[in-house]
Design a protein around this motif. Structure first.
Motif, mmCIF file in Angstrom:
data_model
loop_
_atom_site.group_PDB
_atom_site.id
_atom_site.type_symbol
_atom_site.label_atom_id
_atom_site.label_comp_id
_atom_site.label_asym_id
_atom_site.label_seq_id
_atom_site.Cartn_x
_atom_site.Cartn_y
_atom_site.Cartn_z
ATOM 1 N N GLU A 116 0.827 -1.208 0.000
ATOM 2 C CA GLU A 116 0.000 0.000 0.000
ATOM 3 C C GLU A 116 0.861 1.258 0.000
ATOM 4 N N HIS A 117 2.008 1.180 0.669
ATOM 5 C CA HIS A 117 2.899 2.343 0.787
ATOM 6 C C HIS A 117 4.299 1.906 0.350
ATOM 7 N N ARG A 118 4.576 2.089 -0.906
ATOM 8 C CA ARG A 118 5.847 1.609 -1.449
ATOM 9 C C ARG A 118 6.987 2.564 -1.107
ATOM 10 N N TYR A 119 8.213 2.068 -1.333
ATOM 11 C CA TYR A 119 9.416 2.885 -1.170
ATOM 12 C C TYR A 119 9.232 4.208 -1.917
ATOM 13 N N PRO A 120 9.613 5.344 -1.304
ATOM 14 C CA PRO A 120 10.342 5.503 -0.035
ATOM 15 C C PRO A 120 9.455 5.899 1.149
ATOM 16 N N THR A 121 8.175 5.542 1.129
ATOM 17 C CA THR A 121 7.267 6.041 2.167
ATOM 18 C C THR A 121 7.710 5.634 3.569
ATOM 19 N N ALA A 122 8.058 4.353 3.758
ATOM 20 C CA ALA A 122 8.476 3.910 5.093
ATOM 21 C C ALA A 122 9.731 4.660 5.539
ATOM 22 N N TRP A 209 9.816 -11.763 -3.624
ATOM 23 C CA TRP A 209 8.449 -11.233 -3.595
ATOM 24 C C TRP A 209 8.383 -9.986 -2.716
ATOM 25 N N PHE A 210 9.068 -10.002 -1.578
ATOM 26 C CA PHE A 210 9.092 -8.823 -0.710
ATOM 27 C C PHE A 210 9.645 -7.604 -1.458
ATOM 28 N N TRP A 211 10.732 -7.811 -2.163
ATOM 29 C CA TRP A 211 11.318 -6.692 -2.913
ATOM 30 C C TRP A 211 10.328 -6.138 -3.933
ATOM 31 N N ALA A 212 9.590 -7.008 -4.580
ATOM 32 C CA ALA A 212 8.606 -6.559 -5.566
ATOM 33 C C ALA A 212 7.509 -5.731 -4.901
ATOM 34 N N TYR A 214 7.891 -3.952 -2.185
ATOM 35 C CA TYR A 214 8.494 -2.715 -1.676
ATOM 36 C C TYR A 214 8.745 -1.702 -2.787
ATOM 37 N N LEU A 215 9.320 -2.166 -3.874
ATOM 38 C CA LEU A 215 9.727 -1.245 -4.944
ATOM 39 C C LEU A 215 8.655 -1.029 -6.007
ATOM 40 N N GLY A 216 7.793 -2.026 -6.238
ATOM 41 C CA GLY A 216 6.893 -1.911 -7.370
ATOM 42 C C GLY A 216 7.701 -1.857 -8.654
ATOM 43 N N ASP A 217 7.441 -0.850 -9.496
ATOM 44 C CA ASP A 217 8.193 -0.722 -10.748
ATOM 45 C C ASP A 217 9.351 0.260 -10.646
ATOM 46 N N GLN A 218 9.725 0.643 -9.409
ATOM 47 C CA GLN A 218 10.827 1.581 -9.219
ATOM 48 C C GLN A 218 12.175 0.872 -9.309
ATOM 49 N N VAL A 220 16.016 0.122 -8.159
ATOM 50 C CA VAL A 220 16.733 0.098 -6.893
ATOM 51 C C VAL A 220 17.746 1.229 -6.857
ATOM 52 N N ASP A 221 17.981 1.789 -5.668
ATOM 53 C CA ASP A 221 18.991 2.828 -5.501
ATOM 54 C C ASP A 221 19.672 2.637 -4.155
ATOM 55 N N ALA A 222 20.524 3.585 -3.773
ATOM 56 C CA ALA A 222 21.329 3.412 -2.561
ATOM 57 C C ALA A 222 20.504 3.484 -1.283
ATOM 58 N N LEU A 223 19.343 4.128 -1.321
ATOM 59 C CA LEU A 223 18.536 4.208 -0.113
ATOM 60 C C LEU A 223 17.547 3.049 -0.001
ATOM 61 N N SER A 224 17.386 2.276 -1.049
ATOM 62 C CA SER A 224 16.619 1.031 -0.924
ATOM 63 C C SER A 224 17.550 -0.157 -0.737
ATOM 64 N N ALA A 225 18.748 -0.083 -1.314
ATOM 65 C CA ALA A 225 19.768 -1.126 -1.162
ATOM 66 C C ALA A 225 21.057 -0.443 -0.723
#
Length: 309
Positions: A116-122, A209-212, A214-218, A220-225
């Motif tokens: 419901e709230h994808r990266y970077p909301t959390a 599946w968790f990564w999918a 979290y990111l959706g279609d975004q 990856v970058d340094a603040l997600s990985a």
């Protein structure tokens, strides 16, 4: 080393649960998570639910304070659960254990979950929460000049990312980062992903599946990985704890090595014979108590406190 025999009944039970097997479902995982393992809860003098007034809106949290009336150093704790499940309640025993062992305050944050709230909301929410916690230091009974961050799994990811964001964009100074088997990268080619693909609760397929979620279609970058940051220099000292039978084992070890190479003081404890999530298995695995003790000692040292009695 073989897996700890005490884990065999748990792994058998978990492998039989439909929600732990593909196809994964957000609702089913959350419902399954509402029946956490019965583990002992350490006594903490003050435990209360609070609301942080943040720039992202009100954020629910739970404060664990061993010495009400004393301004204590604070660990801002971020729970795991693949960014999808996990709550303040599921991690209540672990937060109690850390607060009691370290004799510090712990503030467990209820951050928004994916999908419901994808990266970077959390991440944005926990950044706002740590600023608000420092601003509300008097009412929380904490020392705003001695704040650490930490979490397990996805919470470890958010903690590492928070340290990077604070270094680069400002915020309350962070004294230490406690990373319990953290998610650090989405590189599924590491050896631990193949060696521990199935049979150890967290599977490689579940992690993908968790990564999918979290990111959706975004991208990856340094603040997600966080391991993808150009440099880790200037980050707070770190405690990194990894588990032998865990798909995330190698990325956690690689992050500890990167931190050390970039001049950050690091303690990396690799724990043989255990699985992802073991630190929450208090009363079941002695290794969980050891991990909490390590975390407590390193947090106290980072805060300039004397060793606990």
């Amino acid at each position: 080393m073989p897996i700890d025999p005490a884990l065999a009944p748990l792994l058998d039970m978990m492998s039989a649960l439909p929600h732990m097997n593909p196809p994964f479902d957000v609702t089913a995982l959350r419902l399954g998570d509402e029946q956490p393992m019965p583990v002992p809860k350490a006594e903490v003098a003050e435990v209360r639910d609070v609301t942080l007034d943040t720039s992202a809106g009100p954020v629910a949290a739970r404060l664990y304070h061993p010495q009400p009336g004393t301004m204590l150093p604070l660990l801002v704790f971020l729970h795991g659960g693949g960014w999808v499940f996990g709550t303040i309640e599921t991690h209540d025993p672990l937060c109690r254990a850390i607060a009691a062992a370290a004799e510090i305050a712990v503030l467990s944050i209820d951050y928004p979950r994916s999908p419901e709230h994808r990266y970077p909301t959390a991440l944005d929410t926990v950044r706002a929460a740590i600023v608000a916690a420092a601003a509300q230091a008097d009412t929380l009974g904490i020392d705003a000049n001695r704040i650490a961050v930490g979490g397990d799994s996805a919470g470890g990811n958010l903690s590492a990312a928070l340290c990077l964001a604070t270094r680069d964009a400002g915020g309350p100074p962070i004294a230490h980062q406690l990373l319990l088997y953290p998610v650090i990268d989405n590189d599924f080619t590491r050896a631990s992903y193949a060696e521990n693909a199935t049979g150890y609760m967290l599977s490689s397929e579940m992690m993908q599946w968790f990564w999918a979620q979290y990111l959706g279609d975004q991208a990856v970058d340094a603040l997600s990985a966080p391991i993808r940051a150009d440099s880790l220099a200037g980050l707070p000292s770190a405690t990194v704890i990894t588990a032998e039978f865990d798909p995330l084992r190698d990325e956690g070890a690689a992050y500890a090595a990167r931190l050390k190479a970039d001049g950050v003081a690091v303690t990396h404890d690799h724990v043989p014979g255990v699985i992802h999530g073991f630190a929450s298995m208090l009363g079941m695995l002695p290794q969980a108590d050891v991990a909490v003790g390590t975390a407590a000692r390193n947090l106290r040292a980072a805060f300039g406190m004397t060793p606990a009695a």
